[in-house]
Scaffold this active site. Structure first.
Site, PDB file in Angstrom:
ATOM      1  N   HIS A 133       0.842  -1.092   0.040  1.00  0.00           N
ATOM      2  CA  HIS A 133       0.008   0.148   0.022  1.00  0.00           C
ATOM      3  C   HIS A 133       0.746   1.022   0.117  1.00  0.00           C
ATOM      4  CE1 HIS A 133      -3.706  -2.186   0.415  1.00  0.00           C
ATOM      5  NE2 HIS A 133      -3.756  -2.511   1.710  1.00  0.00           N
ATOM      6  N   SER A 163     -16.020   1.677   1.538  1.00  0.00           N
ATOM      7  CA  SER A 163     -15.842   0.331   1.489  1.00  0.00           C
ATOM      8  C   SER A 163     -14.930   0.344   2.867  1.00  0.00           C
ATOM      9  CB  SER A 163     -14.819  -0.102   0.439  1.00  0.00           C
ATOM     10  OG  SER A 163     -14.340  -1.392   0.619  1.00  0.00           O
TER      11      SER A 163
HETATM   12  P1  A3P Z   1     -16.942  -3.023  -1.132  1.00  0.00           P
HETATM   13  O1  A3P Z   1     -16.775  -2.738   0.320  1.00  0.00           O
HETATM   14  O2  A3P Z   1     -17.308  -1.673  -1.959  1.00  0.00           O
HETATM   15  O3  A3P Z   1     -17.896  -4.204  -1.207  1.00  0.00           O
HETATM   16  P2  A3P Z   1      -9.342  -4.296  -1.011  1.00  0.00           P
HETATM   17  O4  A3P Z   1      -9.500  -5.466  -1.813  1.00  0.00           O
HETATM   18  O5  A3P Z   1      -8.503  -3.310  -1.606  1.00  0.00           O
HETATM   19  O6  A3P Z   1      -9.359  -4.462   0.362  1.00  0.00           O
HETATM   20  O7  A3P Z   1     -11.073  -3.723  -1.454  1.00  0.00           O
HETATM   21  C1  A3P Z   1     -12.090  -4.455  -0.930  1.00  0.00           C
HETATM   22  C2  A3P Z   1     -13.243  -3.912  -1.830  1.00  0.00           C
HETATM   23  O8  A3P Z   1     -13.218  -5.022  -3.150  1.00  0.00           O
HETATM   24  C3  A3P Z   1     -14.351  -4.551  -1.525  1.00  0.00           C
HETATM   25  O9  A3P Z   1     -15.574  -3.315  -1.950  1.00  0.00           O
HETATM   26  C4  A3P Z   1     -14.547  -5.785  -1.656  1.00  0.00           C
HETATM   27  O10 A3P Z   1     -16.156  -6.194  -1.835  1.00  0.00           O
HETATM   28  C5  A3P Z   1     -14.330  -5.636  -3.162  1.00  0.00           C
HETATM   29  N1  A3P Z   1     -13.901  -7.055  -3.688  1.00  0.00           N
HETATM   30  C6  A3P Z   1     -13.375  -8.060  -3.099  1.00  0.00           C
HETATM   31  N2  A3P Z   1     -13.013  -8.996  -3.960  1.00  0.00           N
HETATM   32  C7  A3P Z   1     -13.602  -8.615  -5.058  1.00  0.00           C
HETATM   33  C8  A3P Z   1     -13.564  -9.316  -6.148  1.00  0.00           C
HETATM   34  N3  A3P Z   1     -13.225 -10.640  -6.482  1.00  0.00           N
HETATM   35  N4  A3P Z   1     -14.237  -8.616  -7.401  1.00  0.00           N
HETATM   36  C9  A3P Z   1     -14.841  -7.545  -7.198  1.00  0.00           C
HETATM   37  N5  A3P Z   1     -14.688  -6.729  -6.215  1.00  0.00           N
HETATM   38  C10 A3P Z   1     -14.315  -7.237  -5.115  1.00  0.00           C
END
Ligand code: A3P
Length: 320
Positions: A133, A163
């Site tokens: 990050h 999120s």
């Molecule tokens: P939301 O909270 O809007 O649903 P990160 O992976 O950077 O922690 O981000 C998390 C966000 O990505 C969350 O968004 C999560 O639901 C979404 N996410 C996780 N896996 C995913 C996938 N395979 N495809 C699309 N979105 C995904």
């Protein structure tokens, strides 16, 4: 938990005492190092990384601001690279038995948090796949002259904030409370937030991708959602493992997208019940929609965020 301070060396403590610091609304302390705000132990990880990481030419680093699609990008990249391994049956695929964050750990949060020379035995296969990050400028000195590849995924600030709010409440096992959203919104706006300011993070990778498009790929969550086939092909091309005609004819692009879909990953046993460092894997999967912010942000918050991002990105060529 990623929030403990027990790995901090005396040298780092003394550095921290000279840095700007801030206490977040939940009481977590952050400090600003080289323009970016870190929890103390993440800062220790950054320093260890900067001191000890030795890039290899074939390394791939997946970068993101938290809650921007990191998990998805990790899964897609793993799936792309696994193609060459010819699994005899599907159940050998690492994504079916491991969470994407286990397969692709964070440099500063996991691998380098305790030492500047961790044993990277798990990374025997080529290419090595890492994640971070950190903003790009925090890595540039360490990666200088290395042809390793960096893929950055970003997401619109409003969905990122929402999120993060849900994620933070989930990991602290509290109800999503509007006062927490409000205070995170304020932190977003003034930049004093974990890995913030948000816009500096974006801009470091945006500029990096313009200066060196062969080594820095700039991707967007919204584009991945809107045109997944084109985007995963773009990723495969960038990583030097384009889909062959035969693979395309055999429907492999769609297979990978299905494997990495939120619905599929979140339904796997490992992601439903597994955890690491007390963090349940299931919290990485929520809705995965573009525009969910509309259900949670007031018009005031929306306008303020739009205004700030517009102002901060002015002249950069980056549209948000
Ligand atoms: P939301 O909270 O809007 O649903 P990160 O992976 O950077 O922690 O981000 C998390 C966000 O990505 C969350 O968004 C999560 O639901 C979404 N996410 C996780 N896996 C995913 C996938 N395979 N495809 C699309 N979105 C995904």
């Amino acid at each position: 938990s990623g929030l403990r301070d027990d790995k901090i060396t005396e040298e780092t403590k003394s550095l921290i005492s000279s840095l700007p610091s801030h206490t977040e609304s939940q009481g977590h302390k952050i400090c600003k190092y080289q323009g970016c705000w870190y929890y103390y132990n993440a800062l220790q990880g950054v320093l260890n990384f900067q001191r000890g990481f030795q890039p290899r030419d074939t390394d791939i680093i997946l970068a993101s601001y938290p809650k921007s699609g990191t998990t998805w990008l990790k899964a897609l990249t793993v799936a792309l690279l696994e193609r060459s391994k010819n699994h005899s049956s599907d159940d050998q695929h690492p994504l079916l038995s491991d969470n994407p964050h286990e397969i692709v750990p964070f440099l500063e949060i996991n691998l380098y948090v305790e030492s500047s020379s961790p044993v990277l035995a798990k990374f025997s296969s080529v290419p090595r796949l890492f994640s971070t990050h950190m903003p790009l400028h925090a890595m540039q000195e360490t990666l200088k002259d290395s042809p390793c590849k960096i893929v950055y995924v970003c997401r619109n600030v409003k969905d990122t904030l929402v999120s993060w709010w849900f994620f933070r409440c989930a990991i602290h096992k509290i109800e999503p409370d509007r006062s927490i959203l409000e205070s995170m919104f304020k932190s977003f706006c003034n930049g004093t937030i974990y890995y913030g300011p948000f816009w500096d993070h974006l801009l470091s990778y945006w500029r990096g991708s313009l200066e060196d498009p062969k080594h820095v790929l700039f991707m967007r969550y919204e584009e991945l959602k809107a045109e997944p086939r084109d985007q995963i092909k773009r990723l495969a091309d960038f990583l030097g493992c384009p889909f062959t005609k035969e693979e395309e004819e055999n429907g492999l692009v769609q297979k990978i997208l299905d494997l990495c879909s939120l619905r599929n990953l979140s339904g796997l046993e490992v992601n439903k019940t597994g955890k690491r460092n007390n963090l349940d894997h299931k919290y990485y999967f929520r809705k995965g929609e573009v525009g969910d912010w509309k259900n949670h942000l007031t018009p005031e918050i929306e306008n303020k965020l739009d205004m700030i991002i517009k102002e901060k990105l002015k002249g950069s060529g980056l549209k948000f």
